[in-house]
Design a protein around this motif. Structure first.
Motif, short mmCIF file in Angstrom:
data_model
loop_
_atom_site.label_atom_id
_atom_site.label_comp_id
_atom_site.label_asym_id
_atom_site.label_seq_id
_atom_site.Cartn_x
_atom_site.Cartn_y
_atom_site.Cartn_z
N ALA A 208 0.82 -1.20 0.00
CA ALA A 208 0.00 0.00 0.00
C ALA A 208 0.86 1.26 0.00
O ALA A 208 0.58 2.22 -0.72
N GLU A 209 1.93 1.23 0.79
CA GLU A 209 2.79 2.41 0.89
C GLU A 209 3.66 2.57 -0.35
O GLU A 209 3.93 3.70 -0.79
N MET A 210 4.10 1.47 -0.94
CA MET A 210 4.99 1.53 -2.09
C MET A 210 4.30 2.14 -3.31
O MET A 210 4.95 2.74 -4.17
N GLU A 211 2.99 1.98 -3.42
CA GLU A 211 2.28 2.56 -4.56
C GLU A 211 2.51 4.06 -4.64
O GLU A 211 2.66 4.63 -5.72
N THR A 212 2.56 4.68 -3.47
CA THR A 212 2.82 6.12 -3.42
C THR A 212 4.31 6.41 -3.43
O THR A 212 4.79 7.32 -4.12
N ASP A 216 7.96 8.91 -5.95
CA ASP A 216 9.12 9.72 -5.58
C ASP A 216 10.43 8.95 -5.65
O ASP A 216 11.51 9.55 -5.63
N ASN A 217 10.33 7.62 -5.69
CA ASN A 217 11.52 6.78 -5.66
C ASN A 217 11.39 5.66 -6.69
O ASN A 217 11.28 4.49 -6.35
N PRO A 218 11.38 6.00 -7.99
CA PRO A 218 11.18 4.99 -9.04
C PRO A 218 12.29 3.95 -9.06
O PRO A 218 13.43 4.23 -8.71
N MET A 219 11.94 2.74 -9.49
CA MET A 219 12.92 1.66 -9.54
C MET A 219 13.93 1.92 -10.67
O MET A 219 13.52 2.10 -11.82
N PRO A 220 15.22 1.88 -10.37
CA PRO A 220 16.25 2.10 -11.40
C PRO A 220 16.62 0.79 -12.10
O PRO A 220 17.78 0.56 -12.45
N PHE A 221 15.66 -0.09 -12.28
CA PHE A 221 15.89 -1.38 -12.93
C PHE A 221 14.55 -1.85 -13.51
O PHE A 221 13.50 -1.29 -13.21
#
Length: 238
Positions: A208-212, A216-221
């Motif tokens: 739930a928290e990761m969706e938001t 701000d912190n996109p995956m670099p992979f």
């Protein structure tokens, strides 16, 4: 720098107990020859993916389980010295193992993120992924931020390791497992939980928290090629 030997292993379902027995017998020997800790865990919640998954990483067959584990060493020199001694030790006879060693994948990694108090744990989420080598710093920043979320929801430790000695295999290997490109590095990671119940509860909060958070912190992979699963710890020597 600390050094981790990570592995993923195919285990015939009927050999589970034998695999656990052998893991518990071998772990003290690794410790005797310098390993800091040895962990073996057996697949419990290992999903099948569209592009890649843990099962395909070891060419998994019907009726097989997948084990995930690692050996911690003080540094690479300690690992090489310890393995040299073990090769000459008759207790390390690998001719009658409870798994298909030809399909096991393994490699050497250096921890780049190690967050959390640690301590006893009974369940792990394990991950293998391919990261653009030029984006190492961005990967470390991303993982440190992600670790804050994971620890907030009940995990006790979050470790991310960068591949430094990941060999090619004849049948399977880490690079093929995540379809790594020439300009990518394989990473081996895990999250420690007190038990499965804590993991299941925590995972809901994390998702739930990761969706938001990912805004701000996109995956670099490439997350589509990441392979992962939940594993029950069956042997831990530290």
């Amino acid at each position: 720098m600390a050094y981790v030997m990570g592995c993923v292993i195919p285990v015939e379902g009927s050999n589970r107990d034998r695999f656990v027995e052998q893991a518990r017998e071998l772990a003290p020997i690794f410790r005797e020859f310098g390993a800091s800790s040895v962990v073996d865990a057996v697949g419990d919640d290992v999903p099948h993916g569209t592009h890649t998954d843990i099962h395909r990483s070891v060419d998994g067959r019907d009726g097989e389980l997948v084990a995930f584990g690692w050996i911690d060493w003080l540094d690479r020199a300690a690992k090489e010295a310890g393995e040299a001694k073990m090769m000459a030790d008759p207790r390390m006879d690998m001719s009658d193992m409870a798994f298909d060693g030809k399909r096991m994948i393994f490699g050497g990694f250096e921890p780049v993120v190690d967050e959390g108090p640690g301590g006893a744990f009974g369940y792990v989420d394990g991950f293998v992924l391919a990261v653009p080598t030029a984006r190492r710093d961005a990967f470390v920043r991303h993982c440190r931020a992600a670790a804050e979320v994971v620890l907030r929801h009940g995990a006790t430790r979050h470790v991310e390791c960068w591949g430094v000695d990941v060999p090619e295999g004849k049948v399977t290997d880490f690079r093929r497992a995540v379809q790594a490109k020439p300009d990518e590095t394989v990473c081996f990671s895990w999250i420690e939980w007190p038990d499965k119940a804590a993991r299941d509860t925590g995972q809901k909060g994390i998702m739930a928290e990761m969706e938001t958070a990912l805004e701000d912190n996109p995956m670099p992979f490439d997350g589509k090629r990441l392979i992962y699963g939940g594993f029950q710890v069956v042997s831990r020597e530290a």
